[in-house]
Motif scaffolding. Structure first.
Motif, short mmCIF file in Angstrom:
data_model
loop_
_atom_site.label_atom_id
_atom_site.label_comp_id
_atom_site.label_asym_id
_atom_site.label_seq_id
_atom_site.Cartn_x
_atom_site.Cartn_y
_atom_site.Cartn_z
N ILE A 91 -14.87 -15.60 -63.71
CA ILE A 91 -15.27 -17.01 -63.62
C ILE A 91 -16.71 -17.12 -63.14
N MET A 92 -17.06 -16.33 -62.12
CA MET A 92 -18.43 -16.38 -61.60
C MET A 92 -19.44 -15.87 -62.64
N SER A 93 -19.08 -14.83 -63.38
CA SER A 93 -19.98 -14.29 -64.40
C SER A 93 -20.20 -15.28 -65.53
N MET A 94 -19.13 -15.96 -65.95
CA MET A 94 -19.27 -16.97 -66.99
C MET A 94 -20.14 -18.12 -66.51
N PHE A 95 -19.92 -18.55 -65.27
CA PHE A 95 -20.71 -19.64 -64.71
C PHE A 95 -22.19 -19.24 -64.64
N MET A 96 -22.46 -18.03 -64.19
CA MET A 96 -23.86 -17.59 -64.08
C MET A 96 -24.52 -17.44 -65.45
N PHE A 97 -23.77 -16.96 -66.45
CA PHE A 97 -24.33 -16.84 -67.79
C PHE A 97 -24.63 -18.21 -68.38
N LEU A 98 -23.71 -19.16 -68.19
CA LEU A 98 -23.96 -20.52 -68.68
C LEU A 98 -25.12 -21.17 -67.92
N SER A 99 -25.25 -20.85 -66.65
CA SER A 99 -26.38 -21.35 -65.87
C SER A 99 -27.69 -20.78 -66.40
N LEU A 100 -27.68 -19.51 -66.77
CA LEU A 100 -28.87 -18.89 -67.35
C LEU A 100 -29.26 -19.58 -68.65
N LEU A 101 -28.27 -19.84 -69.49
CA LEU A 101 -28.56 -20.55 -70.75
C LEU A 101 -29.06 -21.96 -70.50
N SER A 102 -28.52 -22.63 -69.51
CA SER A 102 -28.95 -23.98 -69.18
C SER A 102 -30.40 -23.99 -68.71
N GLU A 103 -30.72 -23.05 -67.83
CA GLU A 103 -32.11 -22.97 -67.35
C GLU A 103 -33.06 -22.62 -68.48
N LEU A 104 -32.62 -21.75 -69.37
CA LEU A 104 -33.47 -21.35 -70.49
C LEU A 104 -33.71 -22.51 -71.44
N VAL A 131 -34.89 -10.76 -66.43
CA VAL A 131 -34.08 -10.50 -65.24
C VAL A 131 -32.64 -10.96 -65.46
N GLY A 132 -32.45 -12.13 -66.01
CA GLY A 132 -31.12 -12.72 -66.13
C GLY A 132 -30.24 -12.07 -67.18
N LEU A 133 -30.82 -11.71 -68.30
CA LEU A 133 -30.02 -11.14 -69.37
C LEU A 133 -29.47 -9.75 -69.02
N PRO A 134 -30.27 -8.82 -68.51
CA PRO A 134 -29.68 -7.53 -68.10
C PRO A 134 -28.64 -7.66 -66.99
N LEU A 135 -28.86 -8.58 -66.07
CA LEU A 135 -27.89 -8.80 -65.00
C LEU A 135 -26.59 -9.35 -65.58
N SER A 136 -26.68 -10.25 -66.53
CA SER A 136 -25.48 -10.79 -67.18
C SER A 136 -24.75 -9.70 -67.97
#
Length: 119
Positions: free
Chosen positions: A63-76, A92-97
């Motif tokens: 759940i946290m990983s999905m939230f963070m990935f969607l947050s990355l897409l939102s910021e992008l 930074v965000g894509l390799p971490l995801s």
């Protein structure tokens, strides 16, 4: 080969423990008590390998990983034109995801499909 398999199976718990400690760290030298408690729970999971708590940790991490990935897409999506800040966000965000998704896949395989763990 067995050592590599062992390291790959244990990677998600160690990775999560490091992430939790880094998330709770505030300079100069202070770690949030809640972060310390979560790190202790993850260390206990490494030691005892309980299947139920492993599945619970995996579910929360998914759940946290999905939230963070969607947050990355939102910021992008807020960048209307490509810039260096958008590139930094992606670098930074894509390799971490991707690393988070890899850890999730390993944890799901380990706790949902491996019956050799304690029930």
């Amino acid at each position: 080969m067995n050592q590599l398999k062992f390291l790959l199976q244990e990677f998600p718990e160690y990775y999560l423990t490091i992430l939790v400690l880094l998330a709770g760290f505030t300079p100069p030298i202070s770690i949030h008590p809640f972060s310390s408690l979560l790190a202790i729970l993850l260390i206990l999971q490494i030691v005892f390998k309980n299947k139920l708590s492993g599945l619970l940790i995996t579910t929360v991490f998914v759940i946290m990983s999905m939230f963070m990935f969607l947050s990355l897409l939102s910021e992008l999506s807020e960048f209307t034109i490509p810039s260096t800040n958008a590139a930094k966000l992606l670098l930074v965000g894509l390799p971490l995801s991707v690393l988070n998704i890899l850890a999730v896949v390993i944890m799901v395989k380990k706790y949902a499909f491996d019956w050799s763990l304690k029930h």
